[in-house]
Design a protein around this motif. Structure first.
Motif, PDB file in Angstrom:
ATOM      1  N   ILE A  89     -24.825  18.466  51.172  1.00 43.04           N
ATOM      2  CA  ILE A  89     -25.086  18.732  49.481  1.00 43.04           C
ATOM      3  C   ILE A  89     -25.852  17.857  49.143  1.00 43.04           C
ATOM      4  CG2 ILE A  89     -24.120  19.179  47.768  1.00 43.04           C
ATOM      5  CD1 ILE A  89     -21.484  20.318  49.484  1.00 43.04           C
ATOM      6  N   ASN A  90     -25.699  16.526  49.056  1.00 45.54           N
ATOM      7  CA  ASN A  90     -26.354  15.261  48.366  1.00 45.54           C
ATOM      8  C   ASN A  90     -27.845  15.344  48.893  1.00 45.54           C
ATOM      9  OD1 ASN A  90     -26.417  12.888  46.819  1.00 45.54           O
ATOM     10  ND2 ASN A  90     -26.995  12.144  48.612  1.00 45.54           N
ATOM     11  N   ASP A  91     -28.301  15.613  50.059  1.00 42.52           N
ATOM     12  CA  ASP A  91     -29.634  15.539  50.344  1.00 42.52           C
ATOM     13  C   ASP A  91     -30.324  16.916  50.161  1.00 42.52           C
ATOM     14  OD1 ASP A  91     -28.988  13.116  51.440  1.00 42.52           O
ATOM     15  OD2 ASP A  91     -29.223  13.583  53.566  1.00 42.52           O
ATOM     16  N   HIS A 114     -31.537  11.207  54.313  1.00 39.74           N
ATOM     17  CA  HIS A 114     -30.858  10.193  53.475  1.00 39.74           C
ATOM     18  C   HIS A 114     -31.091  10.199  52.085  1.00 39.74           C
ATOM     19  CE1 HIS A 114     -28.735   9.401  57.155  1.00 39.74           C
ATOM     20  NE2 HIS A 114     -29.578   9.041  57.920  1.00 39.74           N
ATOM     21  N   ALA A 115     -31.191  11.133  51.354  1.00 33.99           N
ATOM     22  CA  ALA A 115     -31.561  11.347  50.107  1.00 33.99           C
ATOM     23  C   ALA A 115     -33.125  10.762  49.564  1.00 33.99           C
ATOM     24  CB  ALA A 115     -30.460  10.655  49.225  1.00 33.99           C
ATOM     25  N   ASN A 116     -33.770  10.504  50.536  1.00 28.35           N
ATOM     26  CA  ASN A 116     -35.171   9.957  50.340  1.00 28.35           C
ATOM     27  C   ASN A 116     -36.222  10.949  50.970  1.00 28.35           C
ATOM     28  OD1 ASN A 116     -35.583   7.381  48.720  1.00 28.35           O
ATOM     29  ND2 ASN A 116     -34.153   6.620  50.350  1.00 28.35           N
ATOM     30  N   PRO A 117     -37.406  11.138  50.285  1.00 31.34           N
ATOM     31  CA  PRO A 117     -38.418  11.770  51.172  1.00 31.34           C
ATOM     32  C   PRO A 117     -39.020  10.894  52.298  1.00 31.34           C
ATOM     33  CG  PRO A 117     -38.951  11.605  48.646  1.00 31.34           C
ATOM     34  CD  PRO A 117     -37.532  10.562  48.859  1.00 31.34           C
ATOM     35  N   CYS A 118     -39.226  11.921  53.225  1.00 32.93           N
ATOM     36  CA  CYS A 118     -39.706  11.232  54.374  1.00 32.93           C
ATOM     37  C   CYS A 118     -41.266  12.011  54.597  1.00 32.93           C
ATOM     38  CB  CYS A 118     -39.148  11.204  55.811  1.00 32.93           C
ATOM     39  SG  CYS A 118     -38.442  12.938  56.185  1.00 32.93           S
ATOM     40  N   GLY A 119     -41.480  12.961  53.706  1.00 33.64           N
ATOM     41  CA  GLY A 119     -42.581  13.714  53.790  1.00 33.64           C
ATOM     42  C   GLY A 119     -42.742  14.835  52.536  1.00 33.64           C
ATOM     43  N   VAL A 120     -43.952  15.033  51.928  1.00 35.62           N
ATOM     44  CA  VAL A 120     -43.954  15.621  50.905  1.00 35.62           C
ATOM     45  C   VAL A 120     -45.660  16.124  50.899  1.00 35.62           C
ATOM     46  CG1 VAL A 120     -43.704  16.216  48.419  1.00 35.62           C
ATOM     47  CG2 VAL A 120     -42.359  14.498  49.383  1.00 35.62           C
TER      48      VAL A 120
END
Length: 528
Positions: free
Chosen positions: A255-257, A280-286
């Protein structure tokens, strides 16, 4: 006090008529006398039920546009009297007050009225007074009285009465009372929050946060932590309002991610296909692309290792071709405004993958509040709705950025807003090519992002790091030139940052010497 308490007389007064007639018939079949008011009594009578008006009990008609109808000793005495207290019983006999064993009340739709953007006077008129008063009275006297405030509890009430031969247990009444107090508390919280906003009081003396249980979670961030998911009633598209089409229940981390992913992809609106991959709530690719599939592939190529087991958010209707591409690796959740039949058929072969659709994108400009618990209290702040355009950029260097650099810097800035601080984001041609998140040193974030870019280039068989010819965004100012120079060494040609450091001139001079273009935004995006 006996554990079991009989239900012989019930007062029903509801705004939401869902399930009312079925409840009334079931109670009548059990020999329960029905009291009611206004529209509730009308609905029950139209269903052929015998109902006594509260006005007959109180001896007073409803008055003042319905503002006064249940605020009377004949009602509150019937709810509050202790059946095992001789003085209370005598008072009831002396004043002809009959006991009320069951109260079924739900409140004026205040929250819905506010959500519909009604004017101030209309909102005030939808503040319920008699309902909360009766609920609190019945809940206080749960030793003898049942109080039901949600239609979803009707079935449980009837099942309890069936099992106990028309009675209820003390434990059951306790649970009903707790739910009742939570409802009146949430109702008062909604009223006070609306009034604070109407009076332009962003920090009122007292603040209450309320929610409705959506899901009891298996555990929290870790298996030894208990957790639950609550909704606050907002209609803003997102994980709380989404429809889940397949897969296991969402976990706390899911839910958080998923929230983080959808909030980020919503920054790109409907201007063109965009994809965000979160771990883990951080973007690793956009990335953006000509199609959603193209956007996904470009986002995936930023950091294929971290994308494994991640969360994918899309800003358009998920199609079959994109779903096929996503299905190539293990993914926890995919969230999008919608998904076509082809995409759903592809994902149906992946039963553990959760597919969520929201019906729309979240408005990044919409106001909202964020709560963070700390020892002994909580922090409350506005959602970070800060947005910039090319017109907001202040060029600080001798070299002017190109149009492509400006476009990429604005892209990087949107992404950086959603990366944990200290955040460094490298972008090239509308796709992230390196992300450094959550480091104590901004230099370390720049180095980590560059190193990951180099590793990914090698994996893709490229001769140069992905950051070669990129732009770089920093969520806060560079306090020294070292972070900026690290980005330049990685191949960045342009920099976007807030500015505002005591050593801005040193950083600007370093950028000029390195031949970089650099712009200031005047706004930062710390995210802790």
């Amino acid at each position: 006090m006996n554990d079991l308490a009989p239900v012989r007389r019930a007062l029903l007064s509801v705004s939401d008529k869902t399930g009312l007639v079925d409840l009334g018939k079931a109670l009548a079949d059990k020999g329960v006398e029905l009291l009611s008011t206004g529209g509730t009594a009308k609905t029950l009578r139209e269903a052929g039920l015998s109902v006594k008006d509260v006005a007959e009990v109180t001896g007073f008609p409803e008055m003042m546009d319905g503002r006064v109808k249940t605020l009377h000793p004949a009602v509150h005495g019937g709810l509050l009297a202790l059946r095992d207290n001789d003085a209370h019983v005598k008072a009831m006999e002396d004043h002809d007050i009959a006991p009320i064993d069951l109260l079924v009340v739900n409140l004026y739709p205040f929250e819905a009225t506010v959500a519909a953007s009604a004017d101030y006077e209309t909102c005030v008129e939808n503040i319920d007074i008699g309902g909360p008063a009766m609920i609190r009275a019945a809940a206080k006297n749960h030793a003898f009285v049942n109080v039901v405030v949600d239609p979803e509890d009707y079935a449980a009430l009837l099942a309890e009465m069936d099992a106990m031969d028309g009675q209820t247990t003390y434990a059951f009444r306790q649970r009903l009372a707790q739910t009742a107090y939570a409802r009146t508390g949430a109702y008062d919280a909604a009223v006070s929050s609306w009034m604070a906003e109407a009076l332009d009081q962003p920090a009122p003396r007292r603040k209450v946060v309320a929610g409705t249980l959506a899901q009891t979670l298996r555990y929290g961030e870790n298996p030894h932590q208990s957790a639950a998911f609550y909704k606050d009633g907002s209609s803003r598209p997102g994980v709380a309002t989404a429809v889940q089409h397949q897969g296991k229940e969402l976990s706390y981390n899911n839910i958080n991610d998923t929230d983080a992913a959808f909030e980020l992809v919503s920054e790109f609106g409907t201007g063109g296909p965009a994809c965000a991959i979160i771990k883990h709530a951080n973007p690793c690719g956009v990335a953006t692309g000509a199609t959603l599939k193209d956007a996904y592939v470009r986002a995936f190529d930023c950091d294929r290792t971290s994308a494994f087991g991640g969360i994918i958010a899309l800003n358009g209707v998920l199609d079959g071709a994109t779903a096929e591409e996503i299905a190539g690796i293990f993914t926890e959740v995919v969230i999008a405004p919608d998904a076509d039949d082809d995409a759903r058929a592809v994902f149906a072969k992946k039963p553990n993958l959760r597919l969520l659709t929201t019906g729309g994108l979240a408005d990044p400009k919409a106001p909202g509040r964020m709560v963070k618990q700390v020892a002994g209290g909580f922090l409350l702040q506005d959602r970070d709705s800060g947005l910039i355009t090319a017109d907001n950029l202040q060029v600080m260097t001798k070299r002017q950025p190109s149009e492509q650099e400006i476009a990429d810097m604005l892209f990087a800035w949107k992404v950086g807003k959603h990366v944990k601080s200290n955040a460094i984001v490298y972008v090239k041609d509308g796709a992230t090519v390196g992300i450094g998140a959550g480091q104590m040193s901004r230099v370390d974030s720049a180095r980590i992002a560059a190193r990951k870019s180099q590793d990914m280039a090698e994996a893709l068989g490229l001769d140069a790091p992905l950051t070669q010819g990129s732009v770089v965004a920093s969520d806060a100012f560079f306090p020294f030139p070292d972070g900026l120079l690290t980005a330049a060494e990685a191949g960045a040609t342009a920099v976007i940052q807030p500015g505002g450091s005591m050593r801005d001139q040193d950083v600007i001079a370093a950028a000029d010497e390195a031949g970089l273009a650099m712009v200031f935004t005047g706004i930062r995006h710390f995210r802790h």
